[in-house]
Design a protein around this motif. Structure first.
Motif, PDB file in Angstrom:
ATOM      1  N   ALA A 291      76.826  45.190  47.843  1.00 17.76           N
ATOM      2  CA  ALA A 291      77.429  45.608  46.567  1.00 17.76           C
ATOM      3  C   ALA A 291      77.813  44.391  45.730  1.00 17.76           C
ATOM      4  CB  ALA A 291      78.651  46.480  46.840  1.00 17.76           C
ATOM      5  N   VAL A 292      78.237  43.325  46.401  1.00 18.79           N
ATOM      6  CA  VAL A 292      78.644  42.117  45.673  1.00 18.79           C
ATOM      7  C   VAL A 292      77.430  41.472  44.990  1.00 18.79           C
ATOM      8  CG1 VAL A 292      79.559  39.778  45.960  1.00 18.79           C
ATOM      9  CG2 VAL A 292      80.640  41.689  47.165  1.00 18.79           C
ATOM     10  N   GLN A 293      76.291  41.447  45.704  1.00 23.83           N
ATOM     11  CA  GLN A 293      75.076  40.870  45.095  1.00 23.83           C
ATOM     12  C   GLN A 293      74.609  41.737  43.923  1.00 23.83           C
ATOM     13  OE1 GLN A 293      75.020  40.771  48.835  1.00 23.83           O
ATOM     14  NE2 GLN A 293      76.091  38.920  48.226  1.00 23.83           N
ATOM     15  N   LEU A 294      74.754  43.055  44.069  1.00 21.16           N
ATOM     16  CA  LEU A 294      74.394  43.941  42.954  1.00 21.16           C
ATOM     17  C   LEU A 294      75.253  43.607  41.733  1.00 21.16           C
ATOM     18  CD1 LEU A 294      73.219  46.521  41.588  1.00 21.16           C
ATOM     19  CD2 LEU A 294      75.043  47.806  42.729  1.00 21.16           C
ATOM     20  N   ARG A 295      76.570  43.488  41.969  1.00 26.96           N
ATOM     21  CA  ARG A 295      77.482  43.190  40.854  1.00 26.96           C
ATOM     22  C   ARG A 295      77.151  41.832  40.204  1.00 26.96           C
ATOM     23  NH1 ARG A 295      83.123  41.494  42.800  1.00 26.96           N
ATOM     24  NH2 ARG A 295      81.844  39.660  43.239  1.00 26.96           N
TER      25      ARG A 295
ATOM     26  N   LEU B 219      78.192  48.167  51.869  1.00 28.48           N
ATOM     27  CA  LEU B 219      79.603  47.807  51.690  1.00 28.48           C
ATOM     28  C   LEU B 219      80.045  47.164  52.995  1.00 28.48           C
ATOM     29  CD1 LEU B 219      80.803  51.246  50.207  1.00 28.48           C
ATOM     30  CD2 LEU B 219      79.839  49.293  48.978  1.00 28.48           C
ATOM     31  N   ASN B 220      80.506  45.920  52.919  1.00 32.83           N
ATOM     32  CA  ASN B 220      80.884  45.211  54.160  1.00 32.83           C
ATOM     33  C   ASN B 220      82.113  44.335  53.935  1.00 32.83           C
ATOM     34  OD1 ASN B 220      79.637  43.299  52.551  1.00 32.83           O
ATOM     35  ND2 ASN B 220      78.796  42.156  54.290  1.00 32.83           N
ATOM     36  N   PHE B 221      83.134  44.922  53.322  1.00 36.49           N
ATOM     37  CA  PHE B 221      84.268  44.079  52.946  1.00 36.49           C
ATOM     38  C   PHE B 221      85.091  43.605  54.143  1.00 36.49           C
ATOM     39  CE2 PHE B 221      83.108  45.793  48.811  1.00 36.49           C
ATOM     40  CZ  PHE B 221      82.971  44.576  48.145  1.00 36.49           C
ATOM     41  N   LEU B 222      85.010  44.294  55.261  1.00 41.15           N
ATOM     42  CA  LEU B 222      85.681  43.759  56.454  1.00 41.15           C
ATOM     43  C   LEU B 222      85.025  42.431  56.854  1.00 41.15           C
ATOM     44  CD1 LEU B 222      87.493  43.769  58.964  1.00 41.15           C
ATOM     45  CD2 LEU B 222      85.803  45.188  60.088  1.00 41.15           C
ATOM     46  N   GLN B 223      83.699  42.447  56.888  1.00 38.43           N
ATOM     47  CA  GLN B 223      82.974  41.223  57.257  1.00 38.43           C
ATOM     48  C   GLN B 223      83.239  40.105  56.237  1.00 38.43           C
ATOM     49  OE1 GLN B 223      78.748  41.679  57.194  1.00 38.43           O
ATOM     50  NE2 GLN B 223      78.377  39.853  58.429  1.00 38.43           N
TER      51      GLN B 223
ATOM     52  N   ALA C 102      86.286  42.216  45.345  1.00 33.19           N
ATOM     53  CA  ALA C 102      85.514  43.468  45.320  1.00 33.19           C
ATOM     54  C   ALA C 102      85.557  44.154  43.956  1.00 33.19           C
ATOM     55  CB  ALA C 102      86.056  44.417  46.393  1.00 33.19           C
ATOM     56  N   VAL C 103      86.177  43.489  42.986  1.00 37.48           N
ATOM     57  CA  VAL C 103      86.351  44.129  41.667  1.00 37.48           C
ATOM     58  C   VAL C 103      84.989  44.293  40.978  1.00 37.48           C
ATOM     59  CG1 VAL C 103      87.419  43.892  39.376  1.00 37.48           C
ATOM     60  CG2 VAL C 103      88.655  43.135  41.428  1.00 37.48           C
ATOM     61  N   GLY C 104      84.742  45.504  40.473  1.00 35.98           N
ATOM     62  CA  GLY C 104      83.543  45.729  39.662  1.00 35.98           C
ATOM     63  C   GLY C 104      82.364  46.299  40.436  1.00 35.98           C
ATOM     64  N   CYS C 105      82.503  46.455  41.759  1.00 31.62           N
ATOM     65  CA  CYS C 105      81.354  46.951  42.555  1.00 31.62           C
ATOM     66  C   CYS C 105      81.056  48.426  42.253  1.00 31.62           C
ATOM     67  CB  CYS C 105      81.618  46.749  44.050  1.00 31.62           C
ATOM     68  SG  CYS C 105      81.567  44.999  44.503  1.00 31.62           S
ATOM     69  N   LEU C 106      82.112  49.226  42.130  1.00 32.22           N
ATOM     70  CA  LEU C 106      81.895  50.660  41.885  1.00 32.22           C
ATOM     71  C   LEU C 106      81.173  50.872  40.549  1.00 32.22           C
ATOM     72  CD1 LEU C 106      82.363  53.536  42.976  1.00 32.22           C
ATOM     73  CD2 LEU C 106      84.529  53.556  41.733  1.00 32.22           C
TER      74      LEU C 106
ATOM     75  N   ILE D 138      74.462  54.693  49.464  1.00 37.28           N
ATOM     76  CA  ILE D 138      75.612  53.812  49.737  1.00 37.28           C
ATOM     77  C   ILE D 138      75.834  53.795  51.237  1.00 37.28           C
ATOM     78  CG2 ILE D 138      78.126  53.576  49.474  1.00 37.28           C
ATOM     79  CD1 ILE D 138      76.434  52.724  47.028  1.00 37.28           C
ATOM     80  N   LYS D 139      75.983  52.589  51.768  1.00 38.60           N
ATOM     81  CA  LYS D 139      75.985  52.431  53.222  1.00 38.60           C
ATOM     82  C   LYS D 139      77.128  51.537  53.660  1.00 38.60           C
ATOM     83  CE  LYS D 139      73.053  50.304  56.736  1.00 38.60           C
ATOM     84  NZ  LYS D 139      74.133  49.488  57.292  1.00 38.60           N
ATOM     85  N   GLU D 140      77.958  52.022  54.570  1.00 38.25           N
ATOM     86  CA  GLU D 140      78.953  51.141  55.189  1.00 38.25           C
ATOM     87  C   GLU D 140      78.287  50.451  56.378  1.00 38.25           C
ATOM     88  OE1 GLU D 140      81.568  49.527  56.426  1.00 38.25           O
ATOM     89  OE2 GLU D 140      82.823  49.503  54.655  1.00 38.25           O
ATOM     90  N   THR D 141      78.988  49.504  56.965  1.00 43.87           N
ATOM     91  CA  THR D 141      78.360  48.702  58.016  1.00 43.87           C
ATOM     92  C   THR D 141      79.225  48.650  59.284  1.00 43.87           C
ATOM     93  OG1 THR D 141      79.308  46.822  56.866  1.00 43.87           O
ATOM     94  CG2 THR D 141      76.989  47.241  56.479  1.00 43.87           C
ATOM     95  N   GLY D 142      80.031  49.708  59.488  1.00 41.65           N
ATOM     96  CA  GLY D 142      80.811  49.750  60.727  1.00 41.65           C
ATOM     97  C   GLY D 142      82.270  50.154  60.557  1.00 41.65           C
ATOM     98  N   CYS D 143      82.688  50.449  59.318  1.00 41.55           N
ATOM     99  CA  CYS D 143      84.082  50.885  59.096  1.00 41.55           C
ATOM    100  C   CYS D 143      84.162  52.299  58.543  1.00 41.55           C
ATOM    101  CB  CYS D 143      84.803  49.942  58.153  1.00 41.55           C
ATOM    102  SG  CYS D 143      85.022  48.319  58.866  1.00 41.55           S
TER     103      CYS D 143
END
Ligand SMILES: Cc1cc2nc3c(=O)[nH]c(=O)nc-3n(C[C@H](O)[C@H](O)[C@H](O)COP(=O)(O)O)c2cc1C
Length: 365
Positions: A130-134, A157-161, A172-176, A192-197
């Motif tokens: 999501a960050v690369q998309l933004r 979405l991998n904000f824990l990592q 993470a601002v602006g991803c949505l 939309i895909k999470e990666t373990g959370c």
């Protein structure tokens, strides 16, 4: 190659080896808390059980989905080729790992495009954070899709990592909004895909509101990126990395168990891929009975894929045999029949599912 590019690429190889060789699974996805009601008189012929299904207007031979794992370093190309050959052979859908490394350095594109070469008919999903998309906009998404002639694109979405990685992106601002814009402008379906959370009911509603085509749960209870990053930090000699090692371990408990996330997301819509800690064809049957459209596995397929084609084919055959047996013993001839199978939901999983909505388990038993 610049330092940043080389780093993105070499991290891909680190991840593959850490996941295949170290203990990186944490928690409990919740499948153990689900029991099917056995049908002692199933009145169907196991030989006629049909695993075919549909997902985003594609006919797929089995609900087993090869979750996003790799690509982006020359050493990952053969693993992707093996996964793709299995996808083609068994008629499975498959996601590639984050394509960021190949977008930063186009000489790595063949570690991804090999997947379309080996699986010309498979349902393939491109992958970008999501960050690369933004930060890079549609141009990167377009190139990622073209690189593998993808049928859909997953925004992970991998904000824990990110929080735990020394080089992680902490904003993470602006991803949505970026996701919303992508869904409006692109005709290729967006997953939309999470990666373990896992994904909560609230986030699922936000995603459907933005126009996403599907959600991949990526719940807690399987591969833990907190654990992966903790192992990676432990290998480093830097003092700050030792702190990250502890941070990673502390947060390996963080996340929504896959089955709980599945119940939350399915309450808001679909289609949905159940993933995160799916470890057998029986787990798959439970996910499908809950209402998932596909079930994704990463780690269980990575280890055999790093050996050879035969090991991977054997693993998939066993998973299919387990799924077929569960279908037989619930009297389900087609995947859709599994949704009518009765289940008991027990213990902590039931408590969590019923916490905000006591009626939510009622339809399952
Ligand atoms: C080696 C490895 C690399 C992964 N890389 C990515 C990635 O680049 N993009 C992504 O969306 N998910 C990635 N994942 C996460 C998986 O797609 C999946 O969501 C997660 O591992 C949970 O599934 P599991 O418990 O079956 O492993 C990776 C997983 C593994 C094991």
């Amino acid at each position: 190659m610049g330092d940043k590019k080389r780093f993105t690429s070499s991290r891909k190889l680190d991840h593959l080896h850490i996941c295949a060789e170290q203990s990186v699974e944490r928690g409990d996805a919740g499948f153990g808390d689900i029991r099917f009601v056995h049908n002692a008189l199933p009145e169907c012929d196991m030989g006629t059980i049909d695993l075919t299904t549909r997902f985003l207007n594609h006919k797929i031979s089995s609900p087993l989905f090869i979750s996003a794992m790799t690509g982006g370093h020359p050493g990952t190309k053969e693993v992707n080729a093996r996964l793709a050959r299995a996808a083609e052979r068994f008629g499975l859908g498959m996601g590639v790992g984050s394509q960021r490394a190949a977008l930063e350095d186009p000489s790595l594109a063949d570690t991804f495009s090999i997947v379309r070469d080996e699986a010309p008919h498979a349902f393939l999903v491109a992958n970008l954070g999501a960050v690369q998309l933004r930060d890079h906009g549609f141009a990167w998404v377009e190139r990622a899709i073209e690189m593998i002639e993808a049928d859909a694109v997953a925004i992970h979405l991998n904000f824990l990592q990110e929080a735990i990685q020394p080089e992680g992106d902490h904003n993470a601002v602006g991803c949505l909004d970026a996701i919303g814009e992508l869904c409006r402008e692109f005709k290729t379906p967006v997953i939309i895909k999470e990666t373990g959370c896992g994904i909560s009911e609230k986030v699922a509603k936000q995603c459907w509101g933005m126009g996403v085509s599907a959600i991949d749960i990526g719940g807690w209870g399987g591969t833990s990126w907190a654990a992966v990053e903790s192992v990676r930090a432990d290998k480093s000699r830097n003092e700050p990395d030792k702190r990250l090692k502890n941070l990673g371990e502390a947060f390996s408990e963080w996340g929504i168990p896959t089955v709980v996330s599945l119940a939350e997301v399915l309450a808001t819509g679909g289609p949905v891929i159940a993933s995160g800690g799916v470890r057998s064809g029986l787990d798959m049957a439970k996910g499908l009975a809950f209402g998932a459209d596909l079930c994704g596995m990463a780690l269980p397929l990575l280890k055999p894929a790093m050996e050879n084609d035969e090991a991977l084919n054997r693993t998939i055959e066993i998973i299919h045999q387990e799924l077929t047996s569960a279908m037989f013993l619930t009297g389900s001839v087609q995947i859709a029949d599994l949704r009518k199978a009765r289940m008991f939901i027990l213990g902590r999983t039931r408590q969590m599912i019923e916490k905000d909505n006591p009626a939510r388990t009622r339809k399952y038993y």
